[in-house]
Structure formats: structure tokens, C-alpha cells
Design a protein around this motif. Sequence first.
Motif, short mmCIF file in Angstrom:
data_model
loop_
_atom_site.label_atom_id
_atom_site.label_comp_id
_atom_site.label_asym_id
_atom_site.label_seq_id
_atom_site.Cartn_x
_atom_site.Cartn_y
_atom_site.Cartn_z
N ALA A 120 12.01 -17.65 -4.02
CA ALA A 120 10.87 -17.55 -3.11
C ALA A 120 10.02 -16.34 -3.45
O ALA A 120 10.53 -15.27 -3.78
N LYS A 123 5.91 -13.15 0.98
CA LYS A 123 5.06 -13.76 1.99
C LYS A 123 3.76 -12.97 2.12
O LYS A 123 3.68 -11.81 1.70
N LYS A 124 2.75 -13.59 2.69
CA LYS A 124 1.45 -12.96 2.84
C LYS A 124 1.56 -11.73 3.74
O LYS A 124 2.22 -11.75 4.77
N ARG A 125 0.90 -10.66 3.32
CA ARG A 125 0.94 -9.40 4.06
C ARG A 125 0.14 -9.50 5.35
O ARG A 125 -0.95 -10.08 5.38
#
Length: 145
Positions: A120, A123-125
Motif C-alpha cells: 500500500a 494515504k493523502k495528507r
Amino acid sequence: MKILVDADACPVKEIIVRQAKKRRIPVVMLLDTSHILNDGYSTVITVDKGRDSVDIRLANLLEAGDIVVTQDFGVAALALGKRAKAINQNGMVYDDHNMDQLLFERHLGQKIRRAGGRTAGAKKRTRSDDESFERAFIDILEKNI
């Protein structure tokens, strides 16, 4: 005490500088030649694009009592070994209790990718990530001044 930042992909440089300025703590930003930085406060050290060039230079500058901001578990482990503090860009403070697990997870991820598998991505900040970092960073600064 100084703050050393693995600055190539660090999304919290402005927070670091703002909090360091308030406390008159020197900041050293380390990056490779594919990045340009001038925030008017930090000492900026630019190294070649070689693999781990920033990490090696940071490790050579590191002293006991310093604070390191990095998302690299290996750099964080070096910092802990030199009796420095280490924190990632999301506010996770690296310590002796979580380092073994993080290094093991990194090893497993590398093993999976070498075998052709996928892991993975990040993830978007979010603004919440910045707030978490700032709270944890202030806590480290206050405890070490």
C-alpha cells in the motif's frame, strides 16, 4: 540542540521553522540537488542525488540531544542510537519500543516488492496530519529545551 530535517519530501518544513524560530533553535534542512529550498531561517545543505546521500550526511551531523524529522525508519534508528530524538511528518515519535516493529515491517515490505508484489502507498495528507505533527513536535521541543 539542533533540528535536522530529511527535507526532500518533508511536508511540514514550515511548521518546523515556525516552532524553531519561536525558541531560537537552529534548523538544518538536508536535501538533494533535485530540490531547492530557502526559507530565510534554516541552514540548507544540498547533497548529490546518490542513494541515501541525504541520510548519510544527516547521520554524520547528528549529535546526542538533537531532534530529527524524517519518515525514514533507518535514519530514525540511527538518531535513537546516537541518543537523539526522532519524529515523522505525521507526529509519530520514534522510540525504542516501536523501532523494532517498524524496521521489521519495512523489511517485510521490501521482501514483498522484491518478489514482485505490491504494498500500500501513503494515504493523502490532511490538515489533521499537520496538526498531529505540530502537537507532537512542540511536545518534543518543550521537553528538550
